[in-house]
Write an enzyme that holds these catalytic residues in place. Structure first.
Site, PDB file in Angstrom:
ATOM      1  CB  ILE A   1     -27.556  13.004  -9.850  1.00 55.11           C
ATOM      2  CG1 ILE A   1     -28.994  13.338 -10.220  1.00 55.11           C
ATOM      3  CG2 ILE A   1     -27.052  13.951  -8.782  1.00 55.11           C
ATOM      4  CD1 ILE A   1     -29.951  13.318  -9.028  1.00 55.11           C
ATOM      5  CG  ASP A   2     -24.382   8.657 -11.957  1.00 52.65           C
ATOM      6  OD1 ASP A   2     -23.844   9.437 -12.766  1.00 52.65           O
ATOM      7  OD2 ASP A   2     -23.777   8.113 -11.011  1.00 52.65           O
ATOM      8  CE  LYS A   3     -31.983   4.667 -17.342  1.00 55.00           C
ATOM      9  NZ  LYS A   3     -31.789   3.603 -18.365  1.00 55.00           N
TER      10      LYS A   3
ATOM     11  NE  ARG B   1     -22.560   4.266  -9.558  1.00 57.93           N
ATOM     12  CZ  ARG B   1     -22.914   4.233 -10.840  1.00 57.93           C
ATOM     13  NH1 ARG B   1     -23.243   5.358 -11.477  1.00 57.93           N
ATOM     14  NH2 ARG B   1     -22.953   3.088 -11.477  1.00 57.93           N
TER      15      ARG B   1
ATOM     16  CB  THR C   1     -28.111   8.803  -8.552  1.00 59.05           C
ATOM     17  OG1 THR C   1     -27.020   7.885  -8.605  1.00 59.05           O
ATOM     18  CG2 THR C   1     -28.032   9.586  -7.253  1.00 59.05           C
TER      19      THR C   1
END
Length: 302
Positions: free
Chosen positions: A138-140, A239, A142
């Protein structure tokens, strides 16, 4: 050296050689490709070409890339919020601002550094020393549930579940605008943006199928609190999809042009529920990551 060879097909005809290679191998940056072209290291039909060369059908492209020397990734005593753990897997609640795995220029204070300290030598080695145990990410900015594999057997089993889209992944998000429908499905292919290599985009051609189901939880003035369930798992999927229908995620620095009146660090997106089949026992395990404090506070404000 890593050797690359491929033949130009009809859908690539007419592309400049650097664009062609970057499309075929998205792990290579355009600047690096232009560098090796300038060094006459890219061969087409056995001869070096310039960056202005436009490829033709049946052209044979070949080039070499030195093997990357992976740095030593060191264990670091970083606290982990563990939601579930057994001998095969571990599920952590990733905080906002933490990078999942090391990358160029960022080899410390990542989730992998913390996992190496906690798990010692008990992490799958399938993805190498930079991504031990990491089967999805998962993104930084998130937050929420992330599943990590301790053994290669568990890694392969979880990867199969991801490929079959059988893992439950439910997110919570706040988006700009007031969604008119209580629920809906976004079924739009996603791929690397041709205009900006750092971004993903909905593509009419060349993207991979991506499906997001959303459900309205609460409506506010100018914002909507939603639950998103992933049927597929493309990079930045929620997103990109929410931005594509005109309701970008609040605080998203990449896919939203709308300003935020709140002091946020990145998108308001949280991986809340994660469900999977335990690789060894075949039992269904489901974990829930509570909303982070900043997210709860924002909901109270709204």
């Amino acid at each position: 050296m890593n050797e690359f060879h491929f033949t130009i097909e009809e859908d690539m005809e007419g592309l400049r050689i650097d664009k062609c290679i970057s499309t075929a191998f998205d792990s290579l940056s355009r600047s690096y490709i232009q560098k090796i072209i300038k060094e006459e290291a890219v061969m087409v039909n056995g001869s070096p070409v310039k960056s202005s060369y436009k490829v033709k059908v049946s052209d044979e492209v070949a080039f070499s890339v030195p093997e990357a020397v992976e740095p030593d990734i060191l264990p670091e005593n970083i606290p982990l919020d563990i939601l579930y753990e057994d001998a095969d897997v571990i599920v952590v609640n990733k905080p906002k601002g933490m990078v999942v795995h090391p990358a160029a220029g960022h080899y410390s204070k990542t989730l992998v550094n913390a996992l190496l300290y906690h798990c010692h030598d008990s992490l799958s080695g399938i993805n190498g020393c930079l991504r031990p145990g990491i089967v999805h990410r998962i993104d930084k900015d998130t937050t929420g549930s992330l599943l990590v594999c301790k053994t290669d057997a568990a890694h392969k089993a979880i990867a199969r579940q991801l490929k079959k889209h059988s893992i439950t992944r439910c997110y919570r998000a706040i988006c700009h605008g007031v969604l008119p429908k209580d629920k809906g499905t976004i079924d739009r292919p996603i791929g690397r943006s041709p205009a900006d290599r750092k971004k993903m985009a909905v593509l009419a051609e060349g993207g991979k199928r991506a499906v997001t189901h959303y459900r309205v939880l609460q409506r506010f003035d100018n914002y909507t609190y939603i639950e998103c369930t992933l049927e597929t798992g493309r990079t930045h999927q929620i997103r990109v999809h929410m931005a594509s229908i005109g309701y970008p995620i609040l605080g998203d620095p990449l896919y939203s042009r709308l300003s935020s009146p709140f002091k946020l660090e990145g998108q308001t997106l949280h991986a809340k529920t994660l469900g999977f089949i335990q690789p060894r026992t075949k039992e269904y395990i489901e974990v829930d990551a509570p909303l982070p404090q900043y997210f709860q506070h924002l909901l109270e404000i709204l």
